[in-house]
Design a protein around this motif. Structure first.
Motif, PDB file in Angstrom:
ATOM      1  N   CYS A 104      44.588  64.220 -21.470  1.00  0.00           N
ATOM      2  CA  CYS A 104      45.306  64.004 -20.215  1.00  0.00           C
ATOM      3  C   CYS A 104      46.623  64.765 -20.309  1.00  0.00           C
ATOM      4  N   TYR A 105      46.955  65.527 -19.265  1.00  0.00           N
ATOM      5  CA  TYR A 105      48.155  66.352 -19.352  1.00  0.00           C
ATOM      6  C   TYR A 105      48.670  66.763 -17.976  1.00  0.00           C
ATOM      7  N   ASP A 106      49.977  67.063 -17.944  1.00  0.00           N
ATOM      8  CA  ASP A 106      50.578  67.649 -16.757  1.00  0.00           C
ATOM      9  C   ASP A 106      50.150  69.106 -16.678  1.00  0.00           C
ATOM     10  N   VAL A 107      49.773  69.554 -15.507  1.00  0.00           N
ATOM     11  CA  VAL A 107      49.413  70.954 -15.303  1.00  0.00           C
ATOM     12  C   VAL A 107      50.714  71.700 -15.026  1.00  0.00           C
ATOM     13  N   THR A 108      51.145  72.496 -15.976  1.00  0.00           N
ATOM     14  CA  THR A 108      52.459  73.129 -15.867  1.00  0.00           C
ATOM     15  C   THR A 108      52.520  74.184 -14.765  1.00  0.00           C
ATOM     16  N   GLU A 109      51.399  74.783 -14.432  1.00  0.00           N
ATOM     17  CA  GLU A 109      51.388  75.841 -13.411  1.00  0.00           C
ATOM     18  C   GLU A 109      51.506  75.300 -11.990  1.00  0.00           C
ATOM     19  N   ILE A 110      51.207  74.022 -11.809  1.00  0.00           N
ATOM     20  CA  ILE A 110      51.240  73.423 -10.475  1.00  0.00           C
ATOM     21  C   ILE A 110      52.081  72.154 -10.533  1.00  0.00           C
ATOM     22  N   LYS A 111      53.171  72.154  -9.780  1.00  0.00           N
ATOM     23  CA  LYS A 111      54.081  71.004  -9.776  1.00  0.00           C
ATOM     24  C   LYS A 111      53.375  69.749  -9.272  1.00  0.00           C
ATOM     25  N   ASN A 112      53.657  68.619  -9.908  1.00  0.00           N
ATOM     26  CA  ASN A 112      53.135  67.314  -9.511  1.00  0.00           C
ATOM     27  C   ASN A 112      51.614  67.197  -9.605  1.00  0.00           C
ATOM     28  N   ARG A 113      51.022  67.915 -10.583  1.00  0.00           N
ATOM     29  CA  ARG A 113      49.581  67.795 -10.824  1.00  0.00           C
ATOM     30  C   ARG A 113      49.358  67.271 -12.236  1.00  0.00           C
ATOM     31  N   TYR A 114      48.450  66.307 -12.343  1.00  0.00           N
ATOM     32  CA  TYR A 114      48.086  65.692 -13.616  1.00  0.00           C
ATOM     33  C   TYR A 114      46.575  65.801 -13.762  1.00  0.00           C
ATOM     34  N   CYS A 115      46.121  66.217 -14.931  1.00  0.00           N
ATOM     35  CA  CYS A 115      44.695  66.403 -15.175  1.00  0.00           C
ATOM     36  C   CYS A 115      44.197  65.395 -16.205  1.00  0.00           C
ATOM     37  N   VAL A 116      43.039  64.827 -15.916  1.00  0.00           N
ATOM     38  CA  VAL A 116      42.347  63.975 -16.874  1.00  0.00           C
ATOM     39  C   VAL A 116      41.024  64.678 -17.178  1.00  0.00           C
ATOM     40  N   ASP A 117      40.876  65.098 -18.423  1.00  0.00           N
ATOM     41  CA  ASP A 117      39.728  65.887 -18.863  1.00  0.00           C
ATOM     42  C   ASP A 117      38.745  64.985 -19.602  1.00  0.00           C
ATOM     43  N   PHE A 118      37.498  65.049 -19.197  1.00  0.00           N
ATOM     44  CA  PHE A 118      36.447  64.259 -19.829  1.00  0.00           C
ATOM     45  C   PHE A 118      35.482  65.137 -20.618  1.00  0.00           C
ATOM     46  N   GLY A 119      35.786  66.417 -20.758  1.00  0.00           N
ATOM     47  CA  GLY A 119      34.918  67.340 -21.481  1.00  0.00           C
ATOM     48  C   GLY A 119      33.920  68.010 -20.550  1.00  0.00           C
ATOM     49  N   THR A 120      33.042  67.212 -19.943  1.00  0.00           N
ATOM     50  CA  THR A 120      32.035  67.762 -19.035  1.00  0.00           C
ATOM     51  C   THR A 120      32.522  67.826 -17.594  1.00  0.00           C
ATOM     52  N   ASP A 121      33.583  67.119 -17.287  1.00  0.00           N
ATOM     53  CA  ASP A 121      34.159  67.112 -15.946  1.00  0.00           C
ATOM     54  C   ASP A 121      35.618  66.699 -16.050  1.00  0.00           C
ATOM     55  N   HIS A 122      36.305  66.743 -14.924  1.00  0.00           N
ATOM     56  CA  HIS A 122      37.729  66.398 -14.928  1.00  0.00           C
ATOM     57  C   HIS A 122      38.144  65.860 -13.564  1.00  0.00           C
ATOM     58  N   ILE A 123      39.325  65.269 -13.563  1.00  0.00           N
ATOM     59  CA  ILE A 123      39.929  64.775 -12.324  1.00  0.00           C
ATOM     60  C   ILE A 123      41.362  65.289 -12.272  1.00  0.00           C
ATOM     61  N   PHE A 124      41.747  65.785 -11.104  1.00  0.00           N
ATOM     62  CA  PHE A 124      43.131  66.172 -10.865  1.00  0.00           C
ATOM     63  C   PHE A 124      43.765  65.144  -9.943  1.00  0.00           C
ATOM     64  N   TYR A 125      44.992  64.806 -10.244  1.00  0.00           N
ATOM     65  CA  TYR A 125      45.797  63.955  -9.376  1.00  0.00           C
ATOM     66  C   TYR A 125      46.980  64.797  -8.909  1.00  0.00           C
ATOM     67  N   ASP A 126      47.123  64.953  -7.604  1.00  0.00           N
ATOM     68  CA  ASP A 126      48.231  65.723  -7.042  1.00  0.00           C
ATOM     69  C   ASP A 126      49.097  64.805  -6.198  1.00  0.00           C
ATOM     70  N   TYR A 127      50.348  64.680  -6.617  1.00  0.00           N
ATOM     71  CA  TYR A 127      51.301  63.825  -5.913  1.00  0.00           C
ATOM     72  C   TYR A 127      51.949  64.609  -4.783  1.00  0.00           C
ATOM     73  N   ASP A 128      51.870  64.071  -3.576  1.00  0.00           N
ATOM     74  CA  ASP A 128      52.456  64.703  -2.388  1.00  0.00           C
ATOM     75  C   ASP A 128      53.913  64.276  -2.266  1.00  0.00           C
ATOM     76  N   GLU A 129      54.757  64.944  -3.016  1.00  0.00           N
ATOM     77  CA  GLU A 129      56.188  64.606  -3.079  1.00  0.00           C
ATOM     78  C   GLU A 129      56.889  64.756  -1.729  1.00  0.00           C
ATOM     79  N   THR A 130      56.439  65.695  -0.922  1.00  0.00           N
ATOM     80  CA  THR A 130      57.111  65.993   0.346  1.00  0.00           C
ATOM     81  C   THR A 130      56.618  65.149   1.520  1.00  0.00           C
ATOM     82  N   GLY A 131      55.488  64.474   1.357  1.00  0.00           N
ATOM     83  CA  GLY A 131      54.941  63.663   2.440  1.00  0.00           C
ATOM     84  C   GLY A 131      54.225  64.446   3.507  1.00  0.00           C
ATOM     85  N   THR A 132      53.866  65.692   3.241  1.00  0.00           N
ATOM     86  CA  THR A 132      53.231  66.533   4.255  1.00  0.00           C
ATOM     87  C   THR A 132      51.821  66.077   4.617  1.00  0.00           C
TER      88      THR A 132
END
Length: 124
Positions: free
Chosen positions: A28-56
């Motif tokens: 599990c790690y912060d994606v440094t290339e994309i602000k406010n993105r967190y990745c959870v890696d399961f090996g065969t698949d993954h989930i990204f969480y993107d926080y909408d800081e601006t409320g757009t």
């Protein structure tokens, strides 16, 4: 990839996601290339969480959809997934982000408990 929206109150942010133990994840790690993105890696698949800081994201909601959200100042995290089974496994974990709402992007905005009871309907 597919996604759902997780909606919480003004305290809802990526720290809540990071504090949650994703069963069977290998990294599990912060994606440094994309602000406010967190990745959870399961090996065969993954989930990204993107926080909408601006409320757009909420700017695209219709009034009747906004009325379904009980929070005075809602915060949104997009949960992007590659495996429907993994998504459902995570959402069914006992301690997964209680008190939030889920928007499945095709008409349903509901408390997470109701979303799970309904069988977690998502776009195919």
């Amino acid at each position: 990839m597919k996604w759902i929206l997780l909606i919480g109150d003004e305290k809802f942010n990526l720290d809540k996601i990071k504090a949650f133990k994703h069963t069977n994840s290998i990294n599990c790690y912060d994606v440094t290339e994309i602000k406010n993105r967190y990745c959870v890696d399961f090996g065969t698949d993954h989930i990204f969480y993107d926080y909408d800081e601006t409320g757009t994201i909420l700017m695209d909601f219709e009034k009747e959809d906004l009325d379904k959200i009980p929070f005075k100042n809602p915060h949104v995290i997009t949960m992007t997934y590659t495996s429907e089974k993994r998504l459902k496994d995570i959402l069914q974990q006992k301690n997964f982000l209680e008190g939030i709402y889920v928007d499945n992007d095709y008409g349903l905005i509901a408390p997470i408990e109701e979303f799970v009871k309904l069988g977690m309907p998502i776009k195919k």
